[in-house]
Scaffold this motif. Structure first.
Motif, mmCIF file in Angstrom:
data_model
loop_
_atom_site.group_PDB
_atom_site.id
_atom_site.type_symbol
_atom_site.label_atom_id
_atom_site.label_comp_id
_atom_site.label_asym_id
_atom_site.label_seq_id
_atom_site.Cartn_x
_atom_site.Cartn_y
_atom_site.Cartn_z
ATOM 1 N N LEU A 100 5.002 10.003 -40.067
ATOM 2 C CA LEU A 100 4.691 11.372 -40.489
ATOM 3 C C LEU A 100 3.320 11.407 -41.158
ATOM 4 O O LEU A 100 2.962 10.505 -41.928
ATOM 5 C CB LEU A 100 5.763 11.880 -41.442
ATOM 6 C CG LEU A 100 7.202 11.823 -40.906
ATOM 7 C CD1 LEU A 100 8.171 12.292 -41.972
ATOM 8 C CD2 LEU A 100 7.344 12.668 -39.664
ATOM 9 N N THR A 101 2.563 12.461 -40.863
ATOM 10 C CA THR A 101 1.200 12.575 -41.401
ATOM 11 C C THR A 101 1.134 13.398 -42.685
ATOM 12 O O THR A 101 0.165 13.275 -43.427
ATOM 13 C CB THR A 101 0.275 13.196 -40.354
ATOM 14 O OG1 THR A 101 0.805 14.478 -39.946
ATOM 15 C CG2 THR A 101 0.187 12.295 -39.120
ATOM 16 N N ASP A 102 2.125 14.256 -42.918
ATOM 17 C CA ASP A 102 2.114 15.102 -44.120
ATOM 18 C C ASP A 102 2.745 14.323 -45.270
ATOM 19 O O ASP A 102 3.963 14.354 -45.472
ATOM 20 C CB ASP A 102 2.872 16.405 -43.868
ATOM 21 C CG ASP A 102 2.218 17.240 -42.783
ATOM 22 O OD1 ASP A 102 1.210 17.891 -43.082
ATOM 23 O OD2 ASP A 102 2.718 17.215 -41.644
ATOM 24 N N THR A 103 1.908 13.608 -46.020
ATOM 25 C CA THR A 103 2.402 12.759 -47.111
ATOM 26 C C THR A 103 1.647 13.015 -48.409
ATOM 27 O O THR A 103 1.389 12.088 -49.174
ATOM 28 C CB THR A 103 2.276 11.281 -46.714
ATOM 29 O OG1 THR A 103 0.909 10.992 -46.367
ATOM 30 C CG2 THR A 103 3.169 10.948 -45.531
ATOM 31 N N ASP A 104 1.265 14.283 -48.637
ATOM 32 C CA ASP A 104 0.578 14.620 -49.878
ATOM 33 C C ASP A 104 1.570 14.540 -51.043
ATOM 34 O O ASP A 104 2.550 15.295 -51.064
ATOM 35 C CB ASP A 104 -0.009 16.021 -49.782
ATOM 36 C CG ASP A 104 -0.916 16.363 -50.962
ATOM 37 O OD1 ASP A 104 -0.983 15.548 -51.915
ATOM 38 O OD2 ASP A 104 -1.559 17.423 -50.936
ATOM 39 N N PRO A 105 1.366 13.646 -52.007
ATOM 40 C CA PRO A 105 2.354 13.511 -53.091
ATOM 41 C C PRO A 105 2.405 14.713 -54.025
ATOM 42 O O PRO A 105 3.306 14.802 -54.855
ATOM 43 C CB PRO A 105 1.884 12.246 -53.825
ATOM 44 C CG PRO A 105 0.429 12.149 -53.527
ATOM 45 C CD PRO A 105 0.249 12.701 -52.147
ATOM 46 N N ARG A 106 1.453 15.636 -53.895
ATOM 47 C CA ARG A 106 1.460 16.816 -54.773
ATOM 48 C C ARG A 106 2.398 17.909 -54.282
ATOM 49 O O ARG A 106 2.636 18.885 -54.992
ATOM 50 C CB ARG A 106 0.039 17.382 -54.878
ATOM 51 C CG ARG A 106 -0.957 16.438 -55.530
ATOM 52 C CD ARG A 106 -2.369 16.967 -55.419
ATOM 53 N NE ARG A 106 -2.791 17.075 -54.019
ATOM 54 C CZ ARG A 106 -3.982 17.540 -53.639
ATOM 55 N NH1 ARG A 106 -4.850 17.939 -54.544
ATOM 56 N NH2 ARG A 106 -4.292 17.595 -52.361
ATOM 57 N N THR A 107 2.941 17.785 -53.072
ATOM 58 C CA THR A 107 3.847 18.783 -52.526
ATOM 59 C C THR A 107 5.206 18.173 -52.262
ATOM 60 O O THR A 107 5.330 16.953 -52.068
ATOM 61 C CB THR A 107 3.276 19.363 -51.215
ATOM 62 O OG1 THR A 107 3.214 18.312 -50.233
ATOM 63 C CG2 THR A 107 1.876 19.922 -51.427
ATOM 64 N N GLU A 108 6.228 19.036 -52.228
ATOM 65 C CA GLU A 108 7.574 18.556 -51.970
ATOM 66 C C GLU A 108 7.694 17.994 -50.556
ATOM 67 O O GLU A 108 8.308 16.943 -50.343
ATOM 68 C CB GLU A 108 8.591 19.697 -52.159
ATOM 69 C CG GLU A 108 8.747 20.187 -53.586
ATOM 70 C CD GLU A 108 7.662 21.166 -53.992
ATOM 71 O OE1 GLU A 108 6.766 21.440 -53.162
ATOM 72 O OE2 GLU A 108 7.697 21.651 -55.142
ATOM 73 N N ILE A 109 7.079 18.692 -49.572
ATOM 74 C CA ILE A 109 7.152 18.210 -48.192
ATOM 75 C C ILE A 109 6.404 16.893 -48.058
ATOM 76 O O ILE A 109 6.830 15.994 -47.317
ATOM 77 C CB ILE A 109 6.598 19.281 -47.238
ATOM 78 C CG1 ILE A 109 7.491 20.527 -47.264
ATOM 79 C CG2 ILE A 109 6.468 18.743 -45.824
ATOM 80 C CD1 ILE A 109 7.025 21.640 -46.352
ATOM 81 N N GLY A 110 5.278 16.752 -48.776
ATOM 82 C CA GLY A 110 4.532 15.497 -48.736
ATOM 83 C C GLY A 110 5.342 14.343 -49.298
ATOM 84 O O GLY A 110 5.369 13.243 -48.724
ATOM 85 N N ARG A 111 6.003 14.575 -50.431
ATOM 86 C CA ARG A 111 6.843 13.511 -50.994
ATOM 87 C C ARG A 111 8.019 13.197 -50.069
ATOM 88 O O ARG A 111 8.411 12.039 -49.925
ATOM 89 C CB ARG A 111 7.342 13.927 -52.378
ATOM 90 C CG ARG A 111 6.226 13.984 -53.423
ATOM 91 C CD ARG A 111 6.805 14.118 -54.824
ATOM 92 N NE ARG A 111 7.438 15.401 -55.036
ATOM 93 C CZ ARG A 111 6.819 16.487 -55.488
ATOM 94 N NH1 ARG A 111 5.515 16.436 -55.754
ATOM 95 N NH2 ARG A 111 7.467 17.614 -55.681
ATOM 96 N N PHE A 112 8.554 14.248 -49.428
ATOM 97 C CA PHE A 112 9.628 14.023 -48.465
ATOM 98 C C PHE A 112 9.127 13.194 -47.284
ATOM 99 O O PHE A 112 9.823 12.306 -46.785
ATOM 100 C CB PHE A 112 10.157 15.382 -47.990
ATOM 101 C CG PHE A 112 11.276 15.295 -46.993
ATOM 102 C CD1 PHE A 112 12.471 14.684 -47.321
ATOM 103 C CD2 PHE A 112 11.136 15.828 -45.723
ATOM 104 C CE1 PHE A 112 13.510 14.607 -46.415
ATOM 105 C CE2 PHE A 112 12.163 15.760 -44.799
ATOM 106 C CZ PHE A 112 13.350 15.146 -45.149
ATOM 107 N N GLY A 113 7.892 13.475 -46.845
ATOM 108 C CA GLY A 113 7.312 12.686 -45.766
ATOM 109 C C GLY A 113 7.116 11.234 -46.157
ATOM 110 O O GLY A 113 7.337 10.324 -45.341
ATOM 111 N N GLN A 114 6.697 10.980 -47.405
ATOM 112 C CA GLN A 114 6.554 9.597 -47.863
ATOM 113 C C GLN A 114 7.886 8.871 -47.838
ATOM 114 O O GLN A 114 7.977 7.710 -47.395
ATOM 115 C CB GLN A 114 5.967 9.585 -49.283
ATOM 116 C CG GLN A 114 4.498 9.946 -49.361
ATOM 117 C CD GLN A 114 3.966 9.864 -50.778
ATOM 118 O OE1 GLN A 114 4.711 10.020 -51.749
ATOM 119 N NE2 GLN A 114 2.682 9.625 -50.925
ATOM 120 N N VAL A 115 8.929 9.552 -48.320
ATOM 121 C CA VAL A 115 10.264 8.923 -48.325
ATOM 122 C C VAL A 115 10.721 8.631 -46.898
ATOM 123 O O VAL A 115 11.263 7.549 -46.610
ATOM 124 C CB VAL A 115 11.266 9.835 -49.052
ATOM 125 C CG1 VAL A 115 12.682 9.305 -48.912
ATOM 126 C CG2 VAL A 115 10.903 9.947 -50.537
#
Length: 517
Positions: free
Chosen positions: A221-236
């Motif tokens: 996943l490319t959307d991994t911005d830790p400042r957003t909920e979707i980004g943190r979800f993408g990191q997980v």
């Protein structure tokens, strides 16, 4: 009432539809609430303006000129100065002390007036308070105010129509309806665009997930911005995918090792079984001399012993892999090394074996004296491990090759052991640099191993020379499980078994155990 079947069959709204519905409903509720408050405030303000006009109006005396529903008005002496023409919107009703209507001033023109009772309580609580009453006919409304004359006890009721207020409020109501409808349309259109824009990361995640399920396991996943909920979800999710991929690869590698293990075990057992079967069939079909029978019996016994050795090693490895139970007792590694050296000297007189201290950076030649090295573990298994290492050195080196057993304590590092470096192989993970360790080394001065062979030295049934026969070491090369068993025992003690093929010639097998206490 809806049945469970109907409820299950009802379509489920998508997340986009639910978000759009909730946003539109909330925004429409806010608009409707603001319109309702504005409607109420404006209506109250307009009614208040009418009340101010009623209170500020000075009614003429009953004897003034004008039109009356009772015919000519009764002429009384005026109590105030002359009054100009009465505004047409006002209605004035005169009541005596008993509440009887004595006169009415209606002016021109004369629409339907307010619906009033035939008799009023002039001194009642409704006096001096504005009130709203319906018109005598039609849908109109009037605002009335009863004024009392404290000297005479009579009363005058002043009335104003609310046609202007009602008309204004009606137009405002239709305007509010139009504005609300237009607002809902704009909210639906803008909300759909905004929701789609906000859900773009989730849409991209969905596309990536579909591609991954289609076989592209390396996508992330490319959307991994830790400042957003979707980004943190993408990191997980990326972390989870990495672990799943690692687990899948480990599972595939385990299956490959299992298949190779079964194939190797079958190959190892097939050779002695074929030999035993061949000699048995030969003995049954053809008469043999005493010398031939002795030779056949010797070969049958030798292959049976080999097969028994393979089965014993397989059982031992299986028990160690399952849930091994190691005793936890003090073990003197120096004694373990000395016992292994004594046994090797007895069984392999053609290979000189010596016992010495561990070589360290402070003592690279190993000139210091031997010292007691005590650890905690299973003494029987550790002796079995060291004996297997010495036997391996005897098996895979030419006769007369020296074998060195070294015992000592040091700290984990590239030069001492316990960590990874080029030229070092182990089936276990490395220890942290600087960890205090106890070490037993078994080094030989033989031809060594190629890097490709050293990388697989701890694999089960692996041999650097598959064509090698049992002519070496007691007439055979073993089962090919010795180093795998030794590595499993080392890992069961929290340490690791490693192989160094550089920079010195030959091979150095090193048992590394974290120092207890």
């Amino acid at each position: 009432m809806l049945t469970p079947t109907v409820l299950r069959a009802a379509p489920t709204r998508s997340l986009r539809g639910r978000l759009l519905l909730v946003v539109t409903a909330l925004a429409a509720t806010v608009v409707l609430a603001s319109q309702f408050i504005g409607y109420q405030v404006l209506g109250s303000w307009l009614t208040g303006r009418v009340d101010q006009q009623l209170r500020a109006f000075q009614p003429p005396p009953p004897g003034s000129s004008g039109r009356s529903v009772f015919g000519p008005a009764v002429h009384r002496p005026p109590t105030v100065g002359p009054v100009g023409p009465l505004p047409s919107d006002f209605r004035i009703y005169f009541y005596d002390v008993d509440g009887e209507l004595t006169g009415q001033w209606i002016g021109d023109p004369a629409p339907a007036g307010p619906r009033l009772p035939a008799q009023l309580s002039v001194g009642g609580p409704a006096a001096d308070r504005p009130a709203t009453v319906p018109a005598e006919s039609g849908q109109g409304r009037w605002r009335v105010l009863l004024l009392r004359d404290s000297s005479e006890g009579s009363g005058t009721l002043v009335a104003l129509p609310l046609d202007t207020v009602d008309g204004t409020m009606s137009k405002l109501l239709w305007l509010d309806v139009a504005v609300l409808g237009g607002s809902i349309l704009v909210l639906v259109a803008a909300g759909a665009w905004l929701v789609r824009l906000g859900l773009l990361p989730l849409i991209r995640m969905e596309r990536t997930a579909r591609a991954i399920t289609g076989g592209e396991l390396d996508l992330r996943l490319t959307d991994t911005d830790p400042r957003t909920e979707i980004g943190r979800f993408g990191q997980v999710l990326n972390t989870m995918l990495d672990r799943l991929q690692q687990a899948l690869r480990a599972h595939e590698a385990s299956e490959a090792r299992l298949r190779r293990f079964v194939a190797d075990a079958g190959h190892e057992l097939r050779t002695p079984l074929t030999t035993i079967k061949g000699f048995t069939e030969l003995a049954l079909r053809h008469p043999q001399s005493a010398e031939e029978r002795r030779e056949a019996n010797r070969l049958v016994a030798q292959n049976a012993e080999r097969m028994s050795l393979i089965v014993d090693d397989l059982q031992l490895l299986t028990s160690l892999d399952r849930e091994p139970l190691y005793r936890r007792e003090p073990v003197d590694l120096l004694s373990v090394g000395a016992d292994a050296v004594g046994t090797a000297a007895l069984h392999h007189p053609g290979h000189p074996v010596d016992l010495g201290p561990l070589r360290t950076a402070a003592d690279p030649t190993g000139a210091r004296e031997l010292e007691l090295v005590e650890t905690v573990g299973d003494g029987h298994r550790l002796r079995q491990l060291v004996a297997a290492l010495i036997s391996n050195a005897h098996t895979h080196t030419p006769p007369g090759t020296p074998v060195h057993v070294r015992v000592g304590s040091t700290t984990a590092g590239p030069t001492t052991g316990g960590t990874d470096r080029p030229g070092r192989t182990s089936a276990a993970p490395p220890l942290a640099p600087g960890t205090p360790i106890d070490v037993i080394e078994v080094a030989d001065d033989g031809p060594g191993l190629a890097p490709a062979d050293a990388a697989q030295a701890f694999d089960r049934f692996y041999r650097a020379d598959p064509a090698r026969s049992r002519a070496r070491a007691r007439g055979g090369s073993g089962s090919g499980l010795g180093l795998a068993i030794a590595s499993t025992i080392a890992q069961g003690h929290g340490g690791r078994l490693e192989l160094d093929t550089a920079p010195a010639p030959g091979c150095t097998f090193r048992l590394v155990l974290p120092r207890s206490g």
